[in-house]
Design an enzyme around this catalytic site. Structure first.
Site, PDB file in Angstrom:
ATOM      1  N   LEU A 111      -4.952   3.418  10.438  1.00 39.46           N
ATOM      2  CA  LEU A 111      -5.615   4.206   9.318  1.00 39.46           C
ATOM      3  C   LEU A 111      -6.412   3.378   8.247  1.00 39.46           C
ATOM      4  O   LEU A 111      -5.469   3.114   7.529  1.00 39.46           O
ATOM      5  CB  LEU A 111      -5.195   5.468   8.825  1.00 39.46           C
ATOM      6  CG  LEU A 111      -5.944   6.534   8.399  1.00 39.46           C
ATOM      7  CD1 LEU A 111      -6.554   7.473   9.435  1.00 39.46           C
ATOM      8  CD2 LEU A 111      -5.109   7.581   7.334  1.00 39.46           C
ATOM      9  N   ASP A 112      -7.580   3.043   8.237  1.00 37.51           N
ATOM     10  CA  ASP A 112      -8.179   2.295   7.259  1.00 37.51           C
ATOM     11  C   ASP A 112      -9.194   3.009   6.192  1.00 37.51           C
ATOM     12  O   ASP A 112      -9.660   4.070   6.434  1.00 37.51           O
ATOM     13  CB  ASP A 112      -9.352   1.305   7.787  1.00 37.51           C
ATOM     14  CG  ASP A 112     -10.039   0.363   6.765  1.00 37.51           C
ATOM     15  OD1 ASP A 112      -9.366  -0.246   6.009  1.00 37.51           O
ATOM     16  OD2 ASP A 112     -10.983   0.818   6.502  1.00 37.51           O
ATOM     17  N   ASP A 133      -0.918   7.915   7.736  1.00 40.10           N
ATOM     18  CA  ASP A 133      -0.914   6.383   7.915  1.00 40.10           C
ATOM     19  C   ASP A 133       0.205   6.415   8.932  1.00 40.10           C
ATOM     20  O   ASP A 133       0.157   5.495   9.852  1.00 40.10           O
ATOM     21  CB  ASP A 133      -0.646   5.653   6.571  1.00 40.10           C
ATOM     22  CG  ASP A 133      -1.567   5.292   5.680  1.00 40.10           C
ATOM     23  OD1 ASP A 133      -1.464   5.289   4.487  1.00 40.10           O
ATOM     24  OD2 ASP A 133      -2.519   4.924   6.311  1.00 40.10           O
ATOM     25  N   GLU A 183      -0.617  -2.816  10.523  1.00 41.75           N
ATOM     26  CA  GLU A 183      -0.644  -2.861   9.051  1.00 41.75           C
ATOM     27  C   GLU A 183       0.455  -2.172   8.685  1.00 41.75           C
ATOM     28  O   GLU A 183       1.313  -2.484   7.660  1.00 41.75           O
ATOM     29  CB  GLU A 183      -1.873  -2.169   8.592  1.00 41.75           C
ATOM     30  CG  GLU A 183      -1.892  -2.124   7.017  1.00 41.75           C
ATOM     31  CD  GLU A 183      -2.478  -1.163   6.137  1.00 41.75           C
ATOM     32  OE1 GLU A 183      -3.432  -0.774   6.840  1.00 41.75           O
ATOM     33  OE2 GLU A 183      -2.287  -0.742   5.182  1.00 41.75           O
ATOM     34  N   GLU A 184       1.017  -1.168   9.258  1.00 37.02           N
ATOM     35  CA  GLU A 184       2.364  -0.407   8.827  1.00 37.02           C
ATOM     36  C   GLU A 184       3.477  -0.819   9.440  1.00 37.02           C
ATOM     37  O   GLU A 184       4.445  -0.064   9.090  1.00 37.02           O
ATOM     38  CB  GLU A 184       1.897   1.325   9.192  1.00 37.02           C
ATOM     39  CG  GLU A 184       0.644   1.816   8.717  1.00 37.02           C
ATOM     40  CD  GLU A 184       0.315   1.531   7.287  1.00 37.02           C
ATOM     41  OE1 GLU A 184      -0.776   1.545   6.744  1.00 37.02           O
ATOM     42  OE2 GLU A 184       1.215   1.579   6.525  1.00 37.02           O
ATOM     43  N   GLU A 235      -8.238  -6.339   9.955  1.00 39.21           N
ATOM     44  CA  GLU A 235      -9.011  -5.911   9.279  1.00 39.21           C
ATOM     45  C   GLU A 235     -10.421  -7.027   9.226  1.00 39.21           C
ATOM     46  O   GLU A 235     -11.315  -6.963  10.037  1.00 39.21           O
ATOM     47  CB  GLU A 235      -8.896  -5.746   7.808  1.00 39.21           C
ATOM     48  CG  GLU A 235      -7.899  -4.434   7.624  1.00 39.21           C
ATOM     49  CD  GLU A 235      -7.543  -4.283   6.225  1.00 39.21           C
ATOM     50  OE1 GLU A 235      -6.840  -5.232   5.477  1.00 39.21           O
ATOM     51  OE2 GLU A 235      -7.557  -3.179   5.900  1.00 39.21           O
ATOM     52  N   ASP A 252       0.651  -0.933   0.141  1.00 39.17           N
ATOM     53  CA  ASP A 252       0.215  -0.008  -0.241  1.00 39.17           C
ATOM     54  C   ASP A 252       0.862   1.509   0.040  1.00 39.17           C
ATOM     55  O   ASP A 252       1.896   1.247   0.566  1.00 39.17           O
ATOM     56  CB  ASP A 252      -0.848   0.003   1.337  1.00 39.17           C
ATOM     57  CG  ASP A 252      -1.902  -0.903   1.316  1.00 39.17           C
ATOM     58  OD1 ASP A 252      -1.971  -1.718   0.360  1.00 39.17           O
ATOM     59  OD2 ASP A 252      -2.742  -0.944   2.374  1.00 39.17           O
ATOM     60  N   ASP A 302      -4.993  -1.672  12.476  1.00 35.45           N
ATOM     61  CA  ASP A 302      -4.910  -0.792  10.977  1.00 35.45           C
ATOM     62  C   ASP A 302      -4.966   0.273  11.653  1.00 35.45           C
ATOM     63  O   ASP A 302      -6.127   0.943  11.738  1.00 35.45           O
ATOM     64  CB  ASP A 302      -6.011  -1.388  10.284  1.00 35.45           C
ATOM     65  CG  ASP A 302      -6.013  -0.630   8.902  1.00 35.45           C
ATOM     66  OD1 ASP A 302      -6.947  -1.076   8.097  1.00 35.45           O
ATOM     67  OD2 ASP A 302      -5.445   0.151   8.901  1.00 35.45           O
TER      68      ASP A 302
HETATM   69  P1  AHG Z   1      -6.173   0.418   4.223  1.00 37.12           P
HETATM   70  O1  AHG Z   1      -6.391   1.901   3.760  1.00 37.12           O
HETATM   71  O2  AHG Z   1      -6.035   0.085   5.612  1.00 37.12           O
HETATM   72  O3  AHG Z   1      -4.990  -0.151   3.526  1.00 37.12           O
HETATM   73  O4  AHG Z   1      -7.303  -0.550   3.700  1.00 37.12           O
HETATM   74  C1  AHG Z   1      -7.852  -0.438   2.558  1.00 37.12           C
HETATM   75  C2  AHG Z   1      -8.805  -1.336   2.337  1.00 37.12           C
HETATM   76  C3  AHG Z   1     -10.232  -1.052   2.988  1.00 37.12           C
HETATM   77  O5  AHG Z   1     -10.329  -0.060   3.561  1.00 37.12           O
HETATM   78  C4  AHG Z   1     -11.319  -1.100   1.742  1.00 37.12           C
HETATM   79  O6  AHG Z   1     -12.308  -1.869   2.144  1.00 37.12           O
HETATM   80  C5  AHG Z   1     -10.449  -1.733   0.590  1.00 37.12           C
HETATM   81  O7  AHG Z   1      -8.915  -1.454   0.832  1.00 37.12           O
HETATM   82  C6  AHG Z   1     -10.789  -0.942  -0.686  1.00 37.12           C
HETATM   83  O8  AHG Z   1      -9.885  -1.728  -1.584  1.00 37.12           O
HETATM   84  P2  AHG Z   1     -10.258  -1.493  -3.138  1.00 37.12           P
HETATM   85  O9  AHG Z   1      -9.895   0.048  -3.362  1.00 37.12           O
HETATM   86  O10 AHG Z   1      -9.446  -2.594  -3.819  1.00 37.12           O
HETATM   87  O11 AHG Z   1     -11.630  -1.700  -3.381  1.00 37.12           O
HETATM   88 MN    MN Z   2      -7.502  -1.262   6.165  1.00 35.25          MN
HETATM   89 MN    MN Z   3      -4.637   1.286   7.024  1.00 32.67          MN
HETATM   90 MN    MN Z   4      -2.836   0.545   3.669  1.00 33.57          MN
END
Ligand code: AHG
Ligand code: MN
Ligand code: MN
Ligand code: MN
Length: 325
Positions: free
Chosen positions: A118-119, A72, A95-96, A270, A66, A116
């Site tokens: 910051l999701d 984050d 996560e980080e 998550e 990511d 996590d």
């Molecule tokens: P994060 O920001 O903690 O990395 O999580 C992102 C995740 C979750 O929040 C979300 O349901 C999913 O990524 C969305 O993924 P897509 O953009 O592939 O749909």
């Molecule tokens: Mn997340």
């Molecule tokens: Mn996150």
């Molecule tokens: Mn992330």
């Protein structure tokens, strides 16, 4: 003109957890202090989400690949500091952070927190609701506190929750006895106890879906005579999508597909917390083939497919997946 009644006896999250704890004579108060540290982290992140202009942190990527945003990194440091200084935590997974964090002797406690920080951060510049997700295990009997204490099925978690940062900060938590929601009252800095058919999936991945997945979502869009099609709602921020599913019902999914053999969402911080909350709220959470909480993580950043929501919707998924297993 009637006098506005001033509420003078509010139930804060801390008071609510203490009330719950008083029901268990052997409780030491450690969990209450741990939840206070988590609350501090959420309040601190909430203020940063509201005030900071967020940009990319020079295109650095985390172990999941990511893109790491400034927030984050800031949120991650806030939680690591709050949890470490609580003296109630032995092991952390974030996560980080690529590796597990073992708290030094002297500050080591009896809980393991997976989080996590910051999701939904990919949406932060669009002003979409983001959040923090967390799950808590007790260190296993006789263990000094190692990564083994978090490579356990989600059914051994004792606490799960998330805090969604939107127009207000909403905390939703379970300690294994139902689910409670709290709203952060900024004027006193406390979380106060406060409470339709939809499917939510990234249709952009439809090209990669397996047959069972295709058949399930087709059945929602083209239902038998007499039934209405489901509405599609997808934000792409798990905390926001799951929060809406809890409030309005229906189904949230991030399925496995031909591109991502285990889907995208990480199991420990998550899927497990959201599956624990879903079951405590009377719903179900499946990989398509098995209960998410029964999956055992191989790695602290393992990914897992997930369908969560009302019992009937999840049982429809399991029935269709069974046909293809
Ligand atoms: P994060 O920001 O903690 O990395 O999580 C992102 C995740 C979750 O929040 C979300 O349901 C999913 O990524 C969305 O993924 P897509 O953009 O592939 O749909
Ligand atoms: Mn997340
Ligand atoms: Mn996150
Ligand atoms: Mn992330």
């Amino acid at each position: 003109m009637s006098e506005e009644k001033v509420t003078t006896d509010i139930i804060t999250l801390t008071r609510h957890v203490l009330d719950e704890q008083r029901k268990h004579k052997e409780a030491s108060g450690d969990l209450t202090l741990l939840l206070n540290a988590i609350q501090l982290g959420c309040k601190f992140v909430a203020t940063n989400v509201r005030k900071a202009r967020i940009g990319l942190a020079g295109g650095v990527h985390n172990i999941s690949g990511d893109e790491q945003k400034k927030l984050d990194v800031i949120s991650n440091e806030i939680f690591i500091n709050a949890l470490r200084s609580s003296g109630k935590v032995a092991v952390m997974v974030s996560e980080e952070n690529e590796d597990v964090i073992i708290v030094e002797e002297g500050l080591k406690g009896k809980y393991c927190v997976v989080f996590d920080p910051l999701d939904g951060s990919s949406n932060i510049d669009a002003g979409v609701n983001v959040g923090t997700i967390f799950g808590v295990y007790r260190v296993a009997e006789g263990s000094p506190g190692t990564v083994k204490d978090v490579l356990r099925p989600g059914n051994e978690m004792v606490v799960a929750g998330y805090c969604m940062y939107g127009s207000s900060a909403n905390m939703v938590i379970t300690v294994g006895n139902g689910v409670n929601g709290y709203t952060l009252d900024n004027s006193i800095g406390e979380f106060i106890l406060t409470h339709p058919n939809i499917y939510s999936v990234n249709e952009g991945n439809a090209k990669y879906w397996h047959e069972a997945c295709e058949e399930y979502f087709h059945s929602l869009k083209f239902p038998p005579e007499g039934k209405n099609p489901y509405s599609a709602r997808y934000i792409g921020s798990m905390v926001a999508d799951v929060h809406r599913t809890f409030l309005y019902g229906g189904m949230f999914a991030y399925p496995a597909d031909k591109k991502s053999k285990n889907g995208k969402l990480r199991l420990l911080y998550e899927c497990f917390p959201m599956a624990f909350l879903t079951e405590q709220a009377g719903g179900k959470a499946t990989t398509g083939y098995e209960r998410v909480l029964d999956v055992c993580p191989e790695d602290i950043h393992s990914r897992c497919p997930i369908f969560l929501g009302s019992k009937d919707d999840v049982e429809d998924v399991e029935r269709i997946y069974k046909k293809y297993s």
